[in-house]
Design an enzyme around this catalytic site. Structure first.
Site, mmCIF file in Angstrom:
data_model
loop_
_atom_site.group_PDB
_atom_site.id
_atom_site.type_symbol
_atom_site.label_atom_id
_atom_site.label_comp_id
_atom_site.label_asym_id
_atom_site.label_seq_id
_atom_site.Cartn_x
_atom_site.Cartn_y
_atom_site.Cartn_z
ATOM 1 N N ASP A 127 0.852 -1.195 0.000
ATOM 2 C CA ASP A 127 0.000 0.000 0.000
ATOM 3 C C ASP A 127 0.889 1.247 0.000
ATOM 4 O O ASP A 127 1.883 1.319 0.738
ATOM 5 C CB ASP A 127 -0.909 -0.007 1.232
ATOM 6 N N ILE A 128 0.527 2.230 -0.817
ATOM 7 C CA ILE A 128 1.356 3.435 -0.965
ATOM 8 C C ILE A 128 1.277 4.347 0.271
ATOM 9 O O ILE A 128 2.174 5.161 0.509
ATOM 10 C CB ILE A 128 0.959 4.200 -2.253
ATOM 11 N N ASN B 12 -12.948 -3.579 1.976
ATOM 12 C CA ASN B 12 -14.051 -2.624 1.986
ATOM 13 C C ASN B 12 -14.858 -2.712 0.691
ATOM 14 O O ASN B 12 -14.294 -2.901 -0.387
ATOM 15 C CB ASN B 12 -13.506 -1.205 2.154
ATOM 16 N N HIS C 129 -15.980 2.822 3.043
ATOM 17 C CA HIS C 129 -14.579 3.286 2.936
ATOM 18 C C HIS C 129 -13.810 2.686 1.769
ATOM 19 O O HIS C 129 -12.584 2.657 1.794
ATOM 20 C CB HIS C 129 -13.798 3.047 4.246
ATOM 21 N N GLN C 130 -14.509 2.211 0.733
ATOM 22 C CA GLN C 130 -13.782 1.717 -0.442
ATOM 23 C C GLN C 130 -13.486 2.894 -1.365
ATOM 24 O O GLN C 130 -14.404 3.563 -1.842
ATOM 25 C CB GLN C 130 -14.607 0.656 -1.196
ATOM 26 N N HIS D 210 -9.950 -5.470 -3.187
ATOM 27 C CA HIS D 210 -8.618 -5.563 -2.590
ATOM 28 C C HIS D 210 -8.717 -5.869 -1.103
ATOM 29 O O HIS D 210 -9.510 -5.273 -0.391
ATOM 30 C CB HIS D 210 -7.798 -4.285 -2.812
ATOM 31 N N PHE D 211 -7.907 -6.810 -0.685
ATOM 32 C CA PHE D 211 -7.792 -7.153 0.728
ATOM 33 C C PHE D 211 -6.558 -6.453 1.285
ATOM 34 O O PHE D 211 -5.471 -6.583 0.727
ATOM 35 C CB PHE D 211 -7.630 -8.669 0.911
ATOM 36 N N HIS D 212 -6.750 -5.714 2.360
ATOM 37 C CA HIS D 212 -5.617 -5.114 3.081
ATOM 38 C C HIS D 212 -5.106 -6.134 4.095
ATOM 39 O O HIS D 212 -5.902 -6.681 4.870
ATOM 40 C CB HIS D 212 -6.061 -3.888 3.882
HETATM 41 P P1 AMP Z 1 -9.715 1.329 0.143
HETATM 42 O O1 AMP Z 1 -10.039 2.546 0.952
HETATM 43 O O2 AMP Z 1 -10.044 0.043 0.876
HETATM 44 O O3 AMP Z 1 -10.330 1.383 -1.235
HETATM 45 O O4 AMP Z 1 -8.143 1.305 -0.012
HETATM 46 C C1 AMP Z 1 -7.474 1.807 -1.111
HETATM 47 C C2 AMP Z 1 -6.015 1.743 -0.759
HETATM 48 O O5 AMP Z 1 -5.262 1.899 -1.940
HETATM 49 C C3 AMP Z 1 -5.546 2.824 0.217
HETATM 50 O O6 AMP Z 1 -5.037 2.224 1.404
HETATM 51 C C4 AMP Z 1 -4.469 3.572 -0.561
HETATM 52 O O7 AMP Z 1 -3.381 3.974 0.224
HETATM 53 C C5 AMP Z 1 -4.062 2.533 -1.590
HETATM 54 N N1 AMP Z 1 -3.480 3.078 -2.807
HETATM 55 C C6 AMP Z 1 -3.932 4.113 -3.555
HETATM 56 N N2 AMP Z 1 -3.124 4.313 -4.621
HETATM 57 C C7 AMP Z 1 -2.156 3.374 -4.544
HETATM 58 C C8 AMP Z 1 -1.011 3.071 -5.355
HETATM 59 N N3 AMP Z 1 -0.717 3.762 -6.472
HETATM 60 N N4 AMP Z 1 -0.214 2.050 -4.971
HETATM 61 C C9 AMP Z 1 -0.485 1.363 -3.848
HETATM 62 N N5 AMP Z 1 -1.550 1.585 -3.051
HETATM 63 C C10 AMP Z 1 -2.358 2.593 -3.384
#
Ligand code: AMP
Length: 138
Positions: free
Chosen positions: A30-31, A86, A92-93, A99-101
């Site tokens: 995650d960035i 999410n 919060h998506q 995507h799974f965190h």
């Molecule tokens: P969500 O809120 O569950 O949709 O999470 C989206 C996630 O994507 C967030 O934790 C962001 O930090 C992550 N994210 C957004 N852009 C990038 C990227 N270019 N590379 C890696 N992670 C990213």
């Protein structure tokens, strides 16, 4: 449907720190991590939410997730972690690609913080919704 940010990562148009790939699954850092090792695990299938995902991608994710969790634990040295996925903006998506965190929880102040406004289950309401769900899942 237009390509999402994660579609662009899959195609290589946007760079990432890749940590895993197989035929159906891709994982990268995650960035904006909540803690060191915060990893995103995605299907290559561009489903926006979990309920839209094929059985094949779901099975592949189910196989890969515990393996990636074990790697995150081994590399970070942190054994406690949250896995969260999410669905929908109210939940919060931000990126409409499943995507799974995987988020290590090294301390009280790092990692995922969760609000959990639990209330006791009303037995009558619970019986009704469980019966409806069983019917839907038959
Ligand atoms: P969500 O809120 O569950 O949709 O999470 C989206 C996630 O994507 C967030 O934790 C962001 O930090 C992550 N994210 C957004 N852009 C990038 C990227 N270019 N590379 C890696 N992670 C990213």
């Amino acid at each position: 449907m237009s390509e999402t940010l994660f579609g662009k990562i899959l195609s290589g148009a946007i760079p990432c720190h890749k940590v895993y790939e197989d035929e159906r699954v891709f994982a990268f850092l995650d960035i904006n991590p909540l803690s060191a090792g915060h990893t995103l695990v995605i299907p290559k299938e561009p489903a926006p939410t979990l309920d839209a995902l094929s059985d094949e991608s779901a099975a592949a994710l189910g196989r890969a997730l515990p393996r990636i969790c074990r790697a995150v634990i081994a590399v970070t040295g942190v054994k406690d972690y949250n896995v969260i996925e999410n669905n929908g903006s109210a939940a919060h998506q931000a990126v409409l690609h499943v995507h799974f965190h995987i988020i290590p929880k090294p301390s009280r102040d790092e990692g995922l913080g969760i609000g959990w406004p639990a209330r006791a289950l009303d037995p009558e309401a619970g019986a009704k919704i469980a019966a409806k769900l069983r019917e839907k899942l038959r």
